[in-house]
Design an enzyme around this catalytic site. Structure first.
Site, PDB file in Angstrom:
ATOM      1  N   CYS A  42       0.820  -1.218   0.000  1.00 16.31           N
ATOM      2  CA  CYS A  42       0.000   0.000   0.000  1.00 16.31           C
ATOM      3  C   CYS A  42       0.849   1.261   0.000  1.00 16.31           C
ATOM      4  CB  CYS A  42      -0.906   0.047   1.233  1.00 16.31           C
ATOM      5  SG  CYS A  42      -1.841  -1.438   1.504  1.00 16.31           S
ATOM      6  N   PRO A 272      -7.409 -31.374   4.692  1.00 14.77           N
ATOM      7  CA  PRO A 272      -6.923 -31.293   6.075  1.00 14.77           C
ATOM      8  C   PRO A 272      -5.482 -30.777   6.140  1.00 14.77           C
ATOM      9  CG  PRO A 272      -7.996 -33.411   5.691  1.00 14.77           C
ATOM     10  CD  PRO A 272      -7.882 -32.732   4.360  1.00 14.77           C
TER      11      PRO A 272
END
Lengths: 449, 449
Positions: A42, A272
């Site tokens: 950013c 998983p």
């Protein structure tokens, strides 16, 4: 026990740090294609224009620091080639080109997103830049220092921040956006117009509602073609959006949804011991309940915390998102949270809008800045969204409304709300309360009709 | 139909304007002892030191403007002498000394408060000033321009704002406070210390935990006696608190409670057709449910709206208060809402405190200011109070917590909350979320013990 994390953005590194915070034993390995890690993407436009003095400033930690201070291995400039979820291992090509194998107990996919490159003529010419990594930023800065004009394709927050940065550097800047407004995903058109006008006033030009048709040049960019005309330019920045990187997740057998990798509220994928976090996952929208993307640094960090905690056995959940955003461009701040009026129409939800224009300080106190508030309420008067554009103190007000939204507050409750007051920092009636009152008035009118 | 409003502060004038907004016929008469009306008393310290250029700036409207634009009669420099609630009439002495009688259909008592004048030796000497009206402010400014030193008695927000104003004017300033800390009703001592240190650093001296024993001088102030010593001073400002003006309410037969006039949530007193609003009424505390005072401009305005609406037949309620406050003194902002840690102890409530120290912008973005957050949670993890001291963007954050408090949000929920982020206006994890996490960690520790 070993956790492998693929990707060194905010999501991946926060997962790593969170695991280490609670588990001093776990072996943690981060594998990343990047050379530089732990920086804020950013911040790149601000480093380009010099508001932040140097790119070095925005890099918070080196791989060596992660190793030394947190016992986290970060393997840079390396590409994960395969993920085998049956054998719980991966292969990756390191910076020397060597292929390595590594097994995991837990795998975290934090592969982020890639810039969307529009498939148009001339896209490969010299002078066409994407903006994703710090290296992209460094290249743009260098090229811009030897350029006189630039086109920015895409008028989202990053596009506008870049346009402003290049303008500050002295270039002539044209922004081209296909949607009928700037900031199409962040603000409604009425609010976005204020931002556009501010940028026009400092000399940035806009072509709105038109695609970038092609890029013209021999070996380097000379012009673009758009809006039925040629526009000369020395360089082009593509701020045309991001696509989630889901290839490795697919290879592992993880379910991928319409937008990105599917995860549950623990950030577990369908396989998983494989988690996914950051720009490469889908999330649930708080207002609509639909799946959506949330490509924000804050989301990445909060997801990394949730994944990290669950990996060490601390229960944690990632909540549906409001996709609250803020940006500051020159002297104007803009922020939004929750549902926009346009979003409501697209979802066929009836909404009522309350608005206010007010100052950030008492009328008589010097240097008060104008802010415009737009509050969006559903049929039951619950606040579902808010947008604010103005000179200062915008972000925290939007955060206050985010809190109101998740608590299902009504515009009536907000209009009656107690706000603190002192002449140098506020008006005696807060702009948020004024907008809420305006919404209440509109509900009364509707009732009468 | 005629409504008489006694008092032209924020509460009285807001009542008047609210009635007029919904009822174009009602005869509205405001009777006030003041010469100037419709100004913000909170602004006086800033007008004294010149942050606000002139006292004229803080006067928003004249009596003539009220007459012309809203058909509201404002009778200034006039004292209401009697209220007869059986005959529904009052008598008042106008600015010419003439006694007049006036009957009402509705009466609004907005008599405000008066400065508490401590009964000590020398209190009547020249150079001792109270600070309540704009005229008090003008007198102080004029006297200060010819003075070299000042003592401010009372270290509440107004006392500190005055101390700073006089320091800016070039005076040597000593603040004396009887309580063991500055801002005793607004902040806990740990947060108040940051404010005190800031003011000490710019040269203001403090005598804390000692009473102003006496004032010394022949016909004008020469010194005070406090802390077992004489301290030379040219002038003294009394910022020693305010007492509610309840005499007229008592004369009308209205029930008066421990602190001030009793009202219900419609702002009705115990006598039909008599309302009371502003500094002269008691309110209910949101956290404890006990009666308390809420001598804030925002409370006055919100109560005026409620009274005005109920007078014209629109149902409206005034909610229990958090007594949210904010002040800005020089470069430091301080704000608080809800219950303090001290208040909790005084109410024998167990609380857990979460704290954070963070910047208002990303670490690498220039000019970020430090802010300290203190979050107070009850035994059930519900947020009950918050205090913030720092360089900027404090008020709105406290407002966000006020919204969290009235919605019974827990520290866990706040820690998981979504905040917007951009490097120029925030950190990737908001200081409020950090403080909430800190509170969560403390709850976990308590559970383990």
């Amino acid at each position: 026990m070993r956790t492998i994390i693929i990707g060194s953005g905010a999501a991946g590194l926060t997962t790593a740090s969170t695991i280490r915070r609670y588990d001093k034993e776990m072996e943690i390995t981060v594998i990343t294609m990047d050379k530089y890690i732990a920086y804020s993407p950013c911040a790149i436009p601000y480093a380009i224009c010099g508001e932040i003095p140097s790119f070095d400033d925005i890099i918070m930690h080196t791989p060596e620091e992660y190793k030394k201070n947190r016992l986290i291995d970060v393997i840079t400039e390396s590409e994960v080639l395969t993920v085998n979820s049956e054998n719980n291992n991966i292969t990756y090509k390191d910076s020397n080109g060597k292929i390595n194998e590594l097994s995991y107990d837990n795998l975290v996919i934090a592969t982020g997103g890639s810039s969307f490159i529009p498939p148009i003529e001339g896209i490969d010419l010299e002078g066409v830049f994407k903006l994703r990594t710090i290296e992209d930023g460094m290249k743009i800065k260098e090229y811009a220092e030897n350029s006189k004009s630039a086109v920015v394709a895409g008028a989202g927050a990053i596009g506008l921040e870049m346009a402003y940065a290049l303008k500050v550097m002295g270039l002539d800047v044209v922004v081209i956006e296909m949607a009928p407004q700037v900031l199409p995903r962040a603000l409604d058109i009425d609010m976005a117009e204020t931002v556009k006008k501010y940028l026009e006033d400092i000399g940035i030009k806009f072509i709105i509602g038109k695609p970038l048709a092609k890029i013209i040049g021999e070996d380097k960019v000379r012009a673009i073609y758009a809006d039925d005309r040629e526009i000369d330019t020395d360089m082009i920045i593509l701020a045309t959006g991001v696509r989630s990187n889901t290839e490795l997740a697919k290879m592992a057998g993880c379910e991928v949804g319409r937008w990105a990798i599917k995860v549950n509220e623990k950030m577990e994928t369908s396989i998983p011991n494989i988690y996914a976090v950051g720009d490469c996952v889908e999330v649930k929208d708080f207002i609509t309940g639909q799946t959506t993307l949330s490509p924000f640094g804050t989301t990445a960090v909060r997801q990394g915390k949730v994944a990290g905690k669950n990996i060490v056995g601390i229960e944690a959940k990632f909540n549906p998102v409001l996709n609250a955003m803020v940006s500051k461009i020159g002297d104007i701040e803009m922020a939004g949270t929750g549902m926009s009026e346009l979003g409501a129409h697209q979802n066929r939800l009836k909404v009522v809008v309350g608005k206010s224009k007010a100052l950030t300080r008492a009328r008589y106190y010097p240097d008060g800045k104008l802010i415009e508030v737009k509050l969006i309420c559903d049929n039951n008067k619950h606040i579902v969204g808010c947008q604010i554009v103005g000179g200062e103190r915008v972000a925290e007000r939007v955060d206050a409304i985010s809190i109101a939204i998740v608590n299902h507050m009504t515009c009536k409750e907000l209009a009656d709300m107690e706000f603190c007051y002192a002449p140098p920092v506020s008006m005696v009636i807060d702009p948020l309360a004024l907008a809420a009152e305006n919404a209440c008035d509109k509900f009364k009118k509707i009732k009468k009709e």
